[in-house]
Motif scaffolding. Structure first.
Motif, PDB file in Angstrom:
ATOM      1  N   PHE A 131       8.096  12.414  -3.513  1.00  0.00           N
ATOM      2  CA  PHE A 131       8.329  10.977  -3.420  1.00  0.00           C
ATOM      3  C   PHE A 131       7.008  10.227  -3.331  1.00  0.00           C
ATOM      4  O   PHE A 131       6.009  10.772  -2.873  1.00  0.00           O
ATOM      5  N   ALA A 132       7.050   8.967  -3.766  1.00  0.00           N
ATOM      6  CA  ALA A 132       6.008   8.008  -3.413  1.00  0.00           C
ATOM      7  C   ALA A 132       6.670   6.981  -2.505  1.00  0.00           C
ATOM      8  O   ALA A 132       7.752   6.466  -2.828  1.00  0.00           O
ATOM      9  N   TRP A 165       0.841  -1.203   0.000  1.00  0.00           N
ATOM     10  CA  TRP A 165       0.000   0.000   0.000  1.00  0.00           C
ATOM     11  C   TRP A 165       0.871   1.245   0.000  1.00  0.00           C
ATOM     12  O   TRP A 165       2.058   1.201   0.297  1.00  0.00           O
ATOM     13  N   ARG A 166       0.262   2.368  -0.356  1.00  0.00           N
ATOM     14  CA  ARG A 166       0.984   3.636  -0.459  1.00  0.00           C
ATOM     15  C   ARG A 166       0.880   4.417   0.842  1.00  0.00           C
ATOM     16  O   ARG A 166      -0.211   4.753   1.295  1.00  0.00           O
ATOM     17  N   MET A 167       2.048   4.709   1.410  1.00  0.00           N
ATOM     18  CA  MET A 167       2.098   5.425   2.682  1.00  0.00           C
ATOM     19  C   MET A 167       2.198   6.938   2.489  1.00  0.00           C
ATOM     20  O   MET A 167       1.733   7.713   3.331  1.00  0.00           O
ATOM     21  N   TYR A 168       2.813   7.338   1.409  1.00  0.00           N
ATOM     22  CA  TYR A 168       3.027   8.774   1.158  1.00  0.00           C
ATOM     23  C   TYR A 168       2.995   8.966  -0.348  1.00  0.00           C
ATOM     24  O   TYR A 168       3.622   8.208  -1.093  1.00  0.00           O
ATOM     25  N   ASP A 169       2.245   9.980  -0.798  1.00  0.00           N
ATOM     26  CA  ASP A 169       2.000  10.154  -2.240  1.00  0.00           C
ATOM     27  C   ASP A 169       2.248  11.607  -2.647  1.00  0.00           C
ATOM     28  O   ASP A 169       1.333  12.327  -3.012  1.00  0.00           O
ATOM     29  N   ARG A 170       3.507  12.009  -2.556  1.00  0.00           N
ATOM     30  CA  ARG A 170       3.892  13.396  -2.907  1.00  0.00           C
ATOM     31  C   ARG A 170       3.023  14.413  -2.161  1.00  0.00           C
ATOM     32  O   ARG A 170       2.608  15.426  -2.720  1.00  0.00           O
ATOM     33  N   ARG A 199      -3.192   9.633  -2.755  1.00  0.00           N
ATOM     34  CA  ARG A 199      -3.605  11.038  -2.704  1.00  0.00           C
ATOM     35  C   ARG A 199      -3.821  11.570  -4.120  1.00  0.00           C
ATOM     36  O   ARG A 199      -4.702  12.396  -4.365  1.00  0.00           O
ATOM     37  N   ASN A 200      -2.995  11.081  -5.057  1.00  0.00           N
ATOM     38  CA  ASN A 200      -3.114  11.482  -6.455  1.00  0.00           C
ATOM     39  C   ASN A 200      -4.276  10.720  -7.089  1.00  0.00           C
ATOM     40  O   ASN A 200      -4.137   9.567  -7.486  1.00  0.00           O
ATOM     41  N   LYS A 201      -5.418  11.375  -7.179  1.00  0.00           N
ATOM     42  CA  LYS A 201      -6.616  10.715  -7.701  1.00  0.00           C
ATOM     43  C   LYS A 201      -6.624  10.662  -9.230  1.00  0.00           C
ATOM     44  O   LYS A 201      -7.552  10.132  -9.832  1.00  0.00           O
TER      45      LYS A 201
END
Length: 314
Positions: free
Chosen positions: A42-43, A30-35, A301-303
């Motif tokens: 960073f991703a 899973w994505r923890m941080y999305d810029r 976060r990037n939809k």
């Protein structure tokens, strides 16, 4: 650049929220941080007990020494917040991609390991290629396919490592065909099938140019109840007869795929070209529903990471 503390704080906040969510949903990747913070482009993706840390090219200019110090601080912050050792953090610089670059080797061997997602298992490698073997942004659509695949004939086009087929087959699809041009990724798909106990006599892996496969399938009268097509934005692979440009070619691809679909069937069509526009001709010919808002998972976060449509016959 910017104070590393703001990056650390955001990582801490995100992991507190998403770790519980991932465990509750049986998701290990899973994505923890999305810029989240522009100064830290960073991703940060969690894969079991490993981290895939991707830096995105923003065109910023930094002195090499300053850049190396900044990058080391970022890695240190990720290690501190996650509690993972630095050796478990796999850093990649993501430049703007052209052609099939996202599938190219990095020159490193890396280590294959298994992650679980909604009861399915997948081999991933965080070092060997720019991508890992599992596109996390398509998790919701994979789950949707699994929910409706029972008893259906399934077709997976531009299949990459076969993750959609794993969901379909383990959910009771009657049969499937998994189509890609890359031997590397079809071998990877085969290993994913073995990992999940999938019978290859009913679930075939086919190496083919998708354009040619569709034409042959139309001639042979093939029929499917459920089709997934997730093409790259652009490909100039030497194995293909022609260059793939998804904006230019998508009408032809969708039309040909729809010819293989039974009257009550569903085609899921997606791509990640930011500037992509679905041709109006398709919305006139078919029932088209934009499901992008539901298909992008909540940890992104990037939809706008991809667009996805559900397409049916009128």
């Amino acid at each position: 650049m910017s104070d590393i503390q703001s990056f650390s704080n955001r990582l801490g906040k995100n992991i507190k929220h998403y770790l519980k969510w991932a465990r509750r949903n049986g998701i290990e990747a899973w994505r923890m941080y999305d810029r989240d913070i522009p100064q830290f482009p960073f991703a940060v993706d969690v894969y079991g007990e490993q981290i895939h840390l991707q830096e995105y090219d923003t065109g910023w200019k930094m002195a090499p020494e300053e850049y190396e110090v900044w990058l080391a601080e970022v890695v240190e912050a990720v290690a501190f917040v996650t509690g993972f050792p630095a050796t478990h953090i796999h850093l990649k610089r993501r430049e703007r991609q052209k052609g099939t670059q996202q599938y190219e080797k990095t020159g490193k061997a890396g280590e294959d390991f298994i992650v679980h997602e909604n009861g399915c298992k997948f081999w991933v490698n965080l070092e060997k290629y720019l991508d890992t073997g599992l596109f996390l942004d398509h998790r919701n659509t994979r789950k949707k396919v699994g929910e409706i695949a029972q008893g259906k004939r399934f077709l997976n086009l531009f299949s990459y490592t076969g993750s959609f087929t794993v969901y379909a087959a383990t959910s009771g699809a009657a049969s499937s065909e998994t189509v890609d041009l890359s031997n590397t990724y079809l071998d990877w798909a085969r290993r994913n099938f073995e990992l999940n106990g999938i019978d290859e006599t009913r679930h075939q892996i086919i190496r083919a140019d998708v354009f040619q496969y569709l034409q042959a399938g139309i001639r042979e009268g093939k029929r499917f109840d459920l089709i997934v097509m997730d093409p790259p934005s652009f490909s100039n692979s030497k194995k293909m007869l022609d260059i793939l440009d998804i904006q230019r070619d998508h009408v032809r691809l969708v039309d040909d795929a729809m010819k293989l679909l039974v009257p009550e069937g569903i085609l899921y069509f997606s791509n990640n070209l930011r500037s992509f526009k679905l041709d109006d001709a398709l919305t006139e010919r078919y029932q088209v529903k934009d499901i992008s808002a539901q298909s992008v998972p909540e940890d992104f976060r990037n939809k706008k990471i991809h667009q996805c449509w559900e397409i049916r016959r009128r």
